[in-house]
Design an enzyme around this catalytic site. Structure first.
Site, PDB file in Angstrom:
ATOM      1  N   ASN A 128      -7.787   3.798   9.501  1.00  0.00           N
ATOM      2  CA  ASN A 128      -7.305   2.539  10.061  1.00  0.00           C
ATOM      3  C   ASN A 128      -7.533   2.422  11.567  1.00  0.00           C
ATOM      4  O   ASN A 128      -7.677   1.327  12.084  1.00  0.00           O
ATOM      5  CB  ASN A 128      -5.808   2.361   9.757  1.00  0.00           C
ATOM      6  CG  ASN A 128      -4.998   3.589  10.095  1.00  0.00           C
ATOM      7  OD1 ASN A 128      -5.389   4.707   9.786  1.00  0.00           O
ATOM      8  ND2 ASN A 128      -3.875   3.378  10.746  1.00  0.00           N
TER       9      ASN A 128
ATOM     10  N   GLY B 259      -2.417  -6.067  -0.008  1.00  0.00           N
ATOM     11  CA  GLY B 259      -2.885  -7.456   0.029  1.00  0.00           C
ATOM     12  C   GLY B 259      -3.105  -7.999   1.426  1.00  0.00           C
ATOM     13  O   GLY B 259      -4.101  -8.671   1.694  1.00  0.00           O
ATOM     14  N   HIS B 260      -2.185  -7.686   2.342  1.00  0.00           N
ATOM     15  CA  HIS B 260      -2.247  -8.367   3.645  1.00  0.00           C
ATOM     16  C   HIS B 260      -3.371  -7.882   4.536  1.00  0.00           C
ATOM     17  O   HIS B 260      -3.585  -8.424   5.615  1.00  0.00           O
ATOM     18  CB  HIS B 260      -0.893  -8.294   4.355  1.00  0.00           C
ATOM     19  CG  HIS B 260      -0.539  -6.958   4.906  1.00  0.00           C
ATOM     20  ND1 HIS B 260      -0.638  -6.670   6.242  1.00  0.00           N
ATOM     21  CD2 HIS B 260      -0.081  -5.839   4.316  1.00  0.00           C
ATOM     22  CE1 HIS B 260      -0.245  -5.427   6.441  1.00  0.00           C
ATOM     23  NE2 HIS B 260       0.092  -4.900   5.288  1.00  0.00           N
TER      24      HIS B 260
ATOM     25  N   THR C 284      10.423  -7.510 -11.959  1.00  0.00           N
ATOM     26  CA  THR C 284       9.798  -8.808 -12.211  1.00  0.00           C
ATOM     27  C   THR C 284       8.625  -9.028 -11.261  1.00  0.00           C
ATOM     28  O   THR C 284       8.728  -8.750 -10.071  1.00  0.00           O
ATOM     29  CB  THR C 284      10.850  -9.927 -12.043  1.00  0.00           C
ATOM     30  OG1 THR C 284      11.898  -9.679 -12.966  1.00  0.00           O
ATOM     31  CG2 THR C 284      10.246 -11.302 -12.301  1.00  0.00           C
TER      32      THR C 284
ATOM     33  N   GLY D  18       0.817  -1.207   0.000  1.00  0.00           N
ATOM     34  CA  GLY D  18       0.000   0.000   0.000  1.00  0.00           C
ATOM     35  C   GLY D  18       0.853   1.260   0.000  1.00  0.00           C
ATOM     36  O   GLY D  18       0.530   2.243  -0.675  1.00  0.00           O
ATOM     37  N   THR D  19       1.940   1.240   0.740  1.00  0.00           N
ATOM     38  CA  THR D  19       2.805   2.425   0.818  1.00  0.00           C
ATOM     39  C   THR D  19       3.379   2.764  -0.553  1.00  0.00           C
ATOM     40  O   THR D  19       3.412   3.936  -0.946  1.00  0.00           O
ATOM     41  CB  THR D  19       3.943   2.178   1.829  1.00  0.00           C
ATOM     42  OG1 THR D  19       3.366   1.936   3.110  1.00  0.00           O
ATOM     43  CG2 THR D  19       4.891   3.359   1.908  1.00  0.00           C
TER      44      THR D  19
ATOM     45  N   GLN E  61      -7.775   0.029   3.993  1.00  0.00           N
ATOM     46  CA  GLN E  61      -8.648  -0.571   5.012  1.00  0.00           C
ATOM     47  C   GLN E  61     -10.046  -0.862   4.469  1.00  0.00           C
ATOM     48  O   GLN E  61     -10.769  -1.646   5.059  1.00  0.00           O
ATOM     49  CB  GLN E  61      -8.770   0.363   6.226  1.00  0.00           C
ATOM     50  CG  GLN E  61      -7.478   0.541   7.009  1.00  0.00           C
ATOM     51  CD  GLN E  61      -6.994  -0.731   7.694  1.00  0.00           C
ATOM     52  OE1 GLN E  61      -7.729  -1.724   7.804  1.00  0.00           O
ATOM     53  NE2 GLN E  61      -5.749  -0.721   8.133  1.00  0.00           N
TER      54      GLN E  61
ATOM     55  N   CYS F 101       2.981   5.107  23.719  1.00  0.00           N
ATOM     56  CA  CYS F 101       4.006   4.230  24.255  1.00  0.00           C
ATOM     57  C   CYS F 101       4.209   2.974  23.420  1.00  0.00           C
ATOM     58  O   CYS F 101       5.163   2.243  23.636  1.00  0.00           O
ATOM     59  CB  CYS F 101       3.709   3.872  25.693  1.00  0.00           C
ATOM     60  SG  CYS F 101       4.621   4.964  26.795  1.00  0.00           S
TER      61      CYS F 101
END
Lengths: 305, 404
Positions: B151, B200-201, B237, B72-73, B179, B325
């Site tokens: 997100n 994809g993930h 590729t 996505g990035t 998302q 944190c």
């Protein structure tokens, strides 16, 4: 998830001394809800012996903040106030078998709360040197405000300078871009332009002596390096002098504006860094006030060899 | 290892049917799709099939509008950098204050290079002001980039309407739909969206594969130049096995879309209703009327998110937090700050994000442990009055740090 030691997890899951101490006569509060970390340390101090008889904590914060508070109360119970004040944030982290670099500020918060509580007991005003800058160097937990101040105070020009004076950027190098941005900003305010290829300031060439030095030569060399810092410190109304060298530790006196300056520990770190470069050996620089009294008497045995 | 996984907006389990589809492309079908011999045949066909599977999920008009990327990035960066390179005279970018770091860090950098960045604020529910947006559109704007769904909170932005407005003003429109894809229906051919990013993930395909949808006719400059792969629009590729896996995941997403919007949503709703009923001083963040069906982001006041996550993890439950944190900075999530969530709550937000692999019994398990987790941490907090079991009055005043 952070890679916390078993001790951090144990103190988080089974915190010791949680809650406020009944009849506390010393309270130290640091942090705030806006910065995400806050600690109230309550102590019950024996007024005759100044021994901390009981300690309790209330912490708003992450797992390591709670663990640091818990272990701090365990460390200081039974100590006199003077001995408790010798507890450093490194001691807190060490007692937890270490903290991730990004979480070292949790141990700093513990030490600050302790200082604040002791000051509260003694009716003194306590001022911290804690700044709310964005954390830039996560490896050494150094924030933007500290870097900016060092760039101003020492007329730093390059990322290498910043690393030498603050340690920031000396680890994984991921923050070099942010350090450059700070340099650009400060240099602009100073009317200069940031040049990434500029030579580091007052570069002292590392001189690795082929022959081992005599004690006198070694001390002279250490003094020479320390002297090289004086003009810069004197310009800011401060000064430094070498008091003693014992083994690999050089004891120095910070005087004038440098004594009690919030940044003096950073100045000392800068001197130490330079000494190590020049002497090509590990040298610790420590304020003379911390020189063990016993060493003064037993100076001959103390390892000038 | 946690048994209950409620962090699906971070990443999803790869569907076993996706894995099955991928395996032959590591073993028998290993040919380079660009070659002309028989080893390449099946591989090239499989990529073509995957392209049409993605096309169908997002309702693109042509399969040639699908460009496979690495994530996505990469898709986000390609879209924005392409737009500014293709229109060198336009020096403004419109985005929002609550985008993913993939967009925010990119535009921060472009700002240093002289671009003017308009980061649209959101209201307390995370909504945009479309009137203000309209006023920002001009012939100086190279691209608008607005996420389809947030997100952290799941809040959905009206990107179809916003794309229409951009189009009317002659401005390119990109949406980071990482998302949203696979969770809510979309039909890109009926919209004016020029570019869209997919990862994809986030939809049960593997990590390391993404898509940039590029509407036919949109001016374009590739990020990666080199070979002629993807019609020269993304050299390198092809990551064949992952492309095939993503195609299969898109096919499955169409099948499960209704389940996501009914059963998965029901689990999410039961969880948040149960938590709000059982735990005082907590609330749901974002636009409750316009959200992804799988996401809830709950702010637990007076305690901190990482500590909650550690106790949840010990109870076998994986979720995530917008707390500072967990990231090592001092500021809480930029999304919470943009929505002006008070500091008493912003540090204690927990995101539960579901998938079709979750169950109602898991929801009940979370509901069983959550109240005691919150109570345990509040007992430690200086902002909580344990005796009366309520927040201290005026927390900022009651707690007097030596420095402010």
């Amino acid at each position: 998830m952070w890679d916390y030691s078993d001790k951090v997890k144990d103190h988080f899951f089974n915190p010791k001394n949680a809650g406020a101490v009944e009849g506390a006569n010393a309270i130290g509060e640091v942090g705030s809800i806006s910065c995400g970390d806050a600690l109230r340390l309550t102590l019950k101090v024996n007024e005759d012996s100044e021994i901390i008889e009981d300690a309790g904590f209330q912490t708003f914060g992450c797992g390591s903040a709670i663990a640091s508070s818990s272990v701090l109360t365990e460390i200081i119970k039974g100590l006199t106030l003077d001995d408790a004040l010798k507890v450093t944030n490194q001691d807190i982290a060490a007692e937890l078998d270490g903290l991730p670099p990004e979480k070292m500020h949790c141990s700093v918060m513990g030490r600050e709360a302790l200082q604040a509580a002791v000051a509260n007991y003694r009716g003194e005003e306590w001022k911290d040197d804690h700044e709310e800058g964005a954390l830039v160097c996560k490896c050494f937990a150094i924030d933007a405000v500290m870097i900016e101040e060092m760039v101003w105070a020492n007329k730093l020009r390059t990322v290498e300078d910043v690393t030498n004076f603050t340690k920031a950027g000396g680890g994984c190098a991921a923050c070099h871009e942010d350090i450059e941005a700070i340099l650009e900003k400060v240099l602009k305010e100073r009317g200069e332009t940031f040049d990434p290829s500029a030579a580091p300031i007052e570069k002292v060439e590392a001189k690795v002596e082929k022959k081992p030095l005599t004690n006198l030569q070694r001390i002279k060399k250490i003094e020479e390096v320390i002297m090289s810092f004086r003009p810069q410190l004197m310009a800011d109304g401060g000064d430094v002098e070498l008091v003693e060298v014992i083994g690999n530790t050089a004891y120095v006196n910070m005087t004038g504006a440098c004594s009690g300056c919030q940044m003096s520990s950073m100045t000392i770190a800068g001197i130490q860094q330079r000494l190590m470069e020049v002497m090509a050996e590990f040298i610790k620089v420590v304020p003379a006030s911390q020189m063990p009294a016993a060493e003064l008497v037993n100076i001959k045995e103390a390892g000038h060899a | 290892m946690p048994d209950i996984y409620l962090d699906n907006n971070a990443t999803t389990k790869v569907d076993s049917a996706v894995v099955d589809a991928m395996i032959p492309f590591f073993t028998e079908q290993f040919g380079n799709p660009s070659s002309i011999h028989r080893f390449a045949d099946g591989v090239a066909k499989a990529i073509k099939k995957a392209r049409s599977q993605v096309q169908e999920l997002i309702g693109a008009e042509h399969d040639s509008e699908i460009i496979f990327t690495s994530c996505g990035t990469e898709s986000d960066s390609t879209a924005i950098l392409s737009a500014i390179k293709a229109q060198p005279n336009r020096k403004e970018i419109i985005t929002t204050a609550v985008e993913h770091p993939a967009i925010l860090n990119l535009v921060d950098n472009l700002e240093k290079e002289g671009y003017t960045i308009h980061r649209m604020p959101v209201d307390k529910c995370g909504r945009l002001n479309l009137e203000a947006y309209k006023n920002l559109l001009s012939d100086q704007v190279a691209i608008v980039s607005v996420m389809w769904a947030n997100n952290e909170t799941g809040t959905i932005f009206p990107v179809v309407e916003m794309a229409e407005m951009a189009n009317a003003a002659g401005v390119m429109f990109h949406t980071d739909a990482v998302q949203a894809v696979g969770k809510i229906p979309m039909m890109l051919q009926d919209t004016k969206i020029d570019m869209l990013s997919i990862s994809g993930h986030k939809l049960h395909a593997p990590k390391g594969i993404g898509v940039l949808y590029l509407r036919r006719g949109t001016r374009y400059r590739p990020l990666l130049r080199g070979g002629h792969q993807e019609r020269g629009r993304r050299a390198g590729t092809e990551n064949t096995a992952s492309i095939v896996g993503l195609g299969k995941a898109c096919e499955l997403a169409i099948e499960h879309m209704e389940y996501e919007n009914v059963q998965v949503k029901a689990m999410r709703d039961r969880l948040e209703q149960g938590i709000v009923a059982a735990i005082p001083h907590c609330f749901i963040t974002g636009d409750l009327n316009n959200r992804l069906p799988n996401t809830t982001d709950i702010a637990f006041e007076y305690i901190e998110g990482e500590a909650i996550l550690m106790l949840l993890n010990k109870a076998g439950i994986a979720a995530s937090s917008g707390s500072a944190c967990t990231s090592g900075s001092l500021e809480p999530s930029h999304v919470m700050r943009a929505m002006d969530i008070p500091y008493t709550a912003a540090h204690g937000t927990i995101r539960f994000s579901f998938s079709r692999y979750n169950s109602m019994s898991e929801v009940d398990e979370v509901l069983k442990v959550m109240p005691s987790i919150v109570a345990t941490l509040r007992k430690l907090s200086p902002y909580w009055d344990s005796i009366n079991n309520e927040p201290v009055a005026d927390p900022e005043q009651a707690f007097q740090p030596t420095y402010a």
